[in-house]
Write a protein that holds these residues in place. Structure first.
Motif, short mmCIF file in Angstrom:
data_model
loop_
_atom_site.label_atom_id
_atom_site.label_comp_id
_atom_site.label_asym_id
_atom_site.label_seq_id
_atom_site.Cartn_x
_atom_site.Cartn_y
_atom_site.Cartn_z
N VAL A 9 0.57 -46.68 -15.24
CA VAL A 9 -0.20 -45.62 -14.60
C VAL A 9 0.23 -44.26 -15.17
O VAL A 9 -0.60 -43.42 -15.52
CB VAL A 9 -0.05 -45.65 -13.06
N SER A 10 1.54 -44.04 -15.27
CA SER A 10 2.05 -42.76 -15.78
C SER A 10 1.63 -42.52 -17.23
O SER A 10 1.44 -41.36 -17.63
CB SER A 10 3.57 -42.72 -15.69
N ALA A 11 1.48 -43.58 -18.01
CA ALA A 11 1.09 -43.44 -19.41
C ALA A 11 -0.40 -43.15 -19.59
O ALA A 11 -0.82 -42.73 -20.66
CB ALA A 11 1.48 -44.70 -20.18
N MET A 12 -1.20 -43.37 -18.55
CA MET A 12 -2.64 -43.16 -18.64
C MET A 12 -2.99 -41.68 -18.52
O MET A 12 -2.32 -40.93 -17.82
CB MET A 12 -3.37 -43.89 -17.50
N SER A 13 -4.09 -41.31 -19.18
CA SER A 13 -4.64 -39.99 -18.91
C SER A 13 -5.34 -40.08 -17.55
O SER A 13 -5.63 -41.17 -17.05
CB SER A 13 -5.66 -39.60 -19.98
N VAL A 14 -5.58 -38.94 -16.96
CA VAL A 14 -6.27 -38.93 -15.66
C VAL A 14 -7.66 -39.54 -15.81
O VAL A 14 -8.15 -40.21 -14.90
CB VAL A 14 -6.31 -37.51 -15.06
N TRP A 15 -8.28 -39.37 -16.96
CA TRP A 15 -9.63 -39.89 -17.18
C TRP A 15 -9.59 -41.42 -17.30
O TRP A 15 -10.47 -42.10 -16.78
CB TRP A 15 -10.25 -39.26 -18.42
N GLN A 16 -8.56 -41.96 -17.97
CA GLN A 16 -8.42 -43.40 -18.06
C GLN A 16 -8.20 -44.01 -16.67
O GLN A 16 -8.81 -45.02 -16.33
CB GLN A 16 -7.25 -43.77 -18.97
N PHE A 17 -7.31 -43.40 -15.90
CA PHE A 17 -7.04 -43.91 -14.56
C PHE A 17 -8.30 -43.85 -13.71
O PHE A 17 -8.64 -44.79 -13.00
CB PHE A 17 -5.91 -43.13 -13.89
N ALA A 30 -9.18 -35.13 0.36
CA ALA A 30 -7.73 -35.31 0.24
C ALA A 30 -7.40 -36.03 -1.07
O ALA A 30 -6.44 -35.65 -1.76
CB ALA A 30 -7.19 -36.08 1.44
N GLN A 31 -8.17 -37.04 -1.43
CA GLN A 31 -7.93 -37.76 -2.68
C GLN A 31 -8.18 -36.86 -3.88
O GLN A 31 -7.41 -36.90 -4.85
CB GLN A 31 -8.83 -38.99 -2.76
N ALA A 32 -9.23 -36.06 -3.82
CA ALA A 32 -9.52 -35.14 -4.92
C ALA A 32 -8.40 -34.10 -5.06
O ALA A 32 -7.99 -33.80 -6.19
CB ALA A 32 -10.86 -34.44 -4.69
N ASP A 33 -7.90 -33.58 -3.96
CA ASP A 33 -6.79 -32.63 -4.01
C ASP A 33 -5.55 -33.26 -4.60
O ASP A 33 -4.85 -32.65 -5.42
CB ASP A 33 -6.48 -32.07 -2.61
N GLU A 34 -5.25 -34.49 -4.20
CA GLU A 34 -4.07 -35.18 -4.73
C GLU A 34 -4.23 -35.44 -6.23
O GLU A 34 -3.29 -35.26 -7.01
CB GLU A 34 -3.85 -36.49 -3.99
N MET A 35 -5.42 -35.85 -6.65
CA MET A 35 -5.66 -36.10 -8.06
C MET A 35 -5.53 -34.80 -8.86
O MET A 35 -4.94 -34.78 -9.94
CB MET A 35 -7.06 -36.69 -8.26
N TRP A 36 -6.06 -33.71 -8.34
CA TRP A 36 -5.96 -32.42 -9.02
C TRP A 36 -4.50 -31.99 -9.15
O TRP A 36 -4.08 -31.53 -10.22
CB TRP A 36 -6.75 -31.36 -8.28
N ALA A 37 -3.71 -32.16 -8.11
CA ALA A 37 -2.29 -31.80 -8.17
C ALA A 37 -1.58 -32.65 -9.21
O ALA A 37 -0.75 -32.15 -9.98
CB ALA A 37 -1.64 -31.99 -6.79
N TRP A 38 -1.92 -33.94 -9.27
CA TRP A 38 -1.31 -34.82 -10.27
C TRP A 38 -1.68 -34.38 -11.69
O TRP A 38 -0.85 -34.33 -12.58
CB TRP A 38 -1.74 -36.26 -10.02
N MET A 39 -2.94 -34.00 -11.87
CA MET A 39 -3.39 -33.55 -13.18
C MET A 39 -2.62 -32.30 -13.61
O MET A 39 -2.22 -32.18 -14.77
CB MET A 39 -4.89 -33.25 -13.15
N GLN A 40 -2.40 -31.39 -12.69
CA GLN A 40 -1.67 -30.17 -13.01
C GLN A 40 -0.23 -30.47 -13.41
O GLN A 40 0.33 -29.79 -14.27
CB GLN A 40 -1.70 -29.21 -11.82
N ASP A 41 0.38 -31.49 -12.82
CA ASP A 41 1.74 -31.88 -13.16
C ASP A 41 1.82 -32.49 -14.56
O ASP A 41 2.89 -32.52 -15.16
CB ASP A 41 2.30 -32.88 -12.15
N GLN A 42 0.71 -33.01 -15.08
CA GLN A 42 0.70 -33.68 -16.37
C GLN A 42 0.60 -32.69 -17.53
O GLN A 42 0.82 -33.06 -18.68
CB GLN A 42 -0.45 -34.70 -16.45
N ILE A 43 0.25 -31.47 -17.22
CA ILE A 43 0.07 -30.45 -18.29
C ILE A 43 1.41 -29.91 -18.73
O ILE A 43 2.30 -29.68 -18.04
CB ILE A 43 -0.86 -29.33 -17.81
#
Length: 63
Positions: free
Chosen positions: A18-26, A50-63
């Protein structure tokens, strides 16, 4: 992150995969999994706020 790893586990992925995937792949994997395992009457392919907010926060951490 726990919900993301949990969804990945339900799809058969390890946390490392999961960590190795891009957000788009996941997102694509999750969408396909939901479509394959849901009836049309119970369409859950849309993220709630809530899921969209969590996904957005995760995406920001990947940058």
């Amino acid at each position: 992150m726990a919900n993301i790893y949990g969804a990945g586990a339900a799809m058969g992925f390890t946390p490392q995969e999961v960590s190795a995937m891009s957000v788009w792949q996941f997102s694509a994997a999750l969408d396909g999994y939901i479509r394959a395992n849901s009836s049309e009457e119970n369409d859950q392919t849309k993220l709630n706020d809530a899921q969209a907010d969590e996904m957005w926060a995760w995406m920001q951490d990947q940058i």
